[in-house]
Design an enzyme around this catalytic site. Structure first.
Site, short mmCIF file in Angstrom:
data_model
loop_
_atom_site.label_atom_id
_atom_site.label_comp_id
_atom_site.label_asym_id
_atom_site.label_seq_id
_atom_site.Cartn_x
_atom_site.Cartn_y
_atom_site.Cartn_z
N ASP A 1 -3.41 2.62 -5.53
CA ASP A 1 -2.37 2.30 -4.54
C ASP A 1 -2.21 1.14 -3.86
OD1 ASP A 1 -4.58 2.62 -3.14
OD2 ASP A 1 -3.69 4.32 -1.60
N GLU A 2 -2.63 -0.02 -4.32
CA GLU A 2 -2.59 -1.07 -3.59
C GLU A 2 -2.46 -2.17 -4.35
OE1 GLU A 2 -4.97 -1.57 0.69
OE2 GLU A 2 -6.20 -0.65 -1.07
N ASP B 1 0.83 -1.29 -0.04
CA ASP B 1 -0.07 -0.05 -0.15
C ASP B 1 0.80 1.33 0.16
OD1 ASP B 1 -2.53 1.61 0.67
OD2 ASP B 1 -1.14 2.02 2.34
#
Length: 419
Positions: free
Chosen positions: A106-107, A11
């Site tokens: 973002d992950e 993350d």
């Protein structure tokens, strides 16, 4: 017996804000948030750790954030930049393993089972990832490690983000001591409403669910939520026990279950039906266009809205089943219009969302004796082709020229934000 997998969930910390601070060294020690500084009623999309330490939170109004933190630097989002950085990070991950599954911008999940013999332990790989991503993008990564995706995700969300090293491993050996004592809302996919159901059932921690016999948990769920809750019960029980056989699938997940579109609105502008209709038409057009692009028709149309007059607030979410699956704008639009008028209390709008579900393949559909559906579909697909080639404003409804229409403004944005 097959070797246990090693899965990472990586993350990017304060992803948008971290990218902006990396691009602006002069902001290194300043509180930074990403949002539209020109729209004080807009929301904060991301805040750096310094801003968060001063009370700024994601999804709060820009004006509220600036009132809490007087020296807050609010930067207009650059979505194309964030997408490009996300793709660069994917390339970094793919240099470590070919099993990379983006979960969000973002992950990303990584199956590094086959990389351990070459690159070292899971923790060593996690540190390698942190170093490479930081040097390449300026983004600090938090890494959850587990034998499956569920445990890796909960390791990141509940432990890695609070660990100074940004790394935590959650396995079946420590799940009872680390995960089970946490409140039930910390479990993956348990939101406020489901937490309230569990609380009324006397289930306050993740361990309260995990320790129950599955059949007993199903029985309690049926009493609370009806017989259709068996699948939910099994999912939550398996999650609490860290059971997840799903593989890491390279690329984006392809199965689409919902097609939707929505807006957060300046309530001072959307007071009457005359104000609201141009936007409603644009949302219907975009939902139907997306459905045609993906090759799905929808049987269920849903409308969600929030309204306020400054003193009292109200919201609703209602759905309607169409006579047949559709992605034709006049059919979906008629259902949206009917649902909205039936449940809107007449106060100015702050949010409006339209959703198409119960999707089916558009290659099979019901013909109509009284309407040439094939001709209508061809017409709307022809319009889609023109928009794909010349831009989304190549053809617009006349209503989009009114002051509450947003088609031209949205055409210059990505995902509702400036590119």
């Amino acid at each position: 017996m097959p070797h246990e997998r090693t899965i990472l969930l990586v993350d990017g910390q304060s992803f948008y804000a971290s990218i902006e601070k990396a691009a602006r060294p002069d902001l290194k020690d300043k509180p930074v948030a990403v949002g539209d500084p020109a729209r004080k009623n807009g929301i904060i999309l991301a805040a750096c750790p310094i801003a968060k330490s001063r009370g700024v939170t994601t999804a709060e109004r820009v004006a509220e954030a600036m009132a809490k933190c007087r020296d807050l630097v609010v930067i207009r989002p650059r979505m194309q930049t964030y997408i490009s950085v996300s793709l660069l990070i994917t390339e970094i991950f793919e240099s470590i393993t070919d099993l990379v599954e983006p979960y969000s911008i973002d992950e990303q999940f990584l199956d590094v089972t086959g990389s351990i013999s070459l690159l070292g332990s899971a923790e060593e790989i996690a540190r390698l990832i942190q170093t490479r991503v930081k040097l390449s993008t300026g983004v600090w990564s938090r890494v959850g490690i587990g034998p499956n995706k569920i445990l890796a995700k909960m390791a990141t969300d509940n432990f890695s983000k609070k660990n100074p090293a940004g790394i935590f491993e959650l396995t079946h050996n420590n799940i009872e001591t680390e995960l089970w004592p946490l409140p039930v809302h910390k479990m993956f996919m348990v939101a406020r409403r489901m937490s309230a159901h569990f609380a009324r059932m006397g289930l306050h921690t993740i361990g309260d669910i995990a320790r129950l016999d599955l059949n007993e948990f199903k029985r309690q769920m049926r009493l609370r939520m009806g017989r259709q809750s068996d699948i939910q019960a099994e999912y939550y029980w398996q999650t609490a026990n860290g059971i997840d056989p799903s593989p890491v699938v390279p690329g984006m997940r392809s199965q689409i279950k919902v097609i939707n579109n929505g807006r957060a609105l300046k309530w001072s502008m959307y007071r009457t039906m005359e104000d609201i209709e141009p936007l409603m038409v644009e949302l219907v057009i975009e939902v139907c266009r997306r459905a045609r692009r993906y090759g799905y028709m929808g049987r269920v149309v849903a409308v969600g809205a929030a309204e306020t007059d400054g003193y009292q607030s109200s919201s609703f979410g209602r759905q309607m089943t169409l006579q047949r699956p559709s992605y034709l704008e006049h059919e979906v639009g008629a259902a949206v219009h009917e649902l909205f008028l039936k449940h809107w209390k007449g106060m100015p709008l702050t949010q409006l969302h339209i959703t198409l579900t119960d999707l089916s393949d558009d290659r099979v559909y019901q013909l109509d004796l009284f309407e040439d559906r094939e001709r209508l579909i061809r017409r709307e697909k022809a319009v889609d082709t023109l928009k794909d080639k010349f831009g989304p404003t190549a053809i617009v409804r006349a209503s989009s020229l009114l002051k509450t229409g947003q088609a031209f403004e949205r055409a210059a944005q990505i995902g509702g934000h400036w590119a």
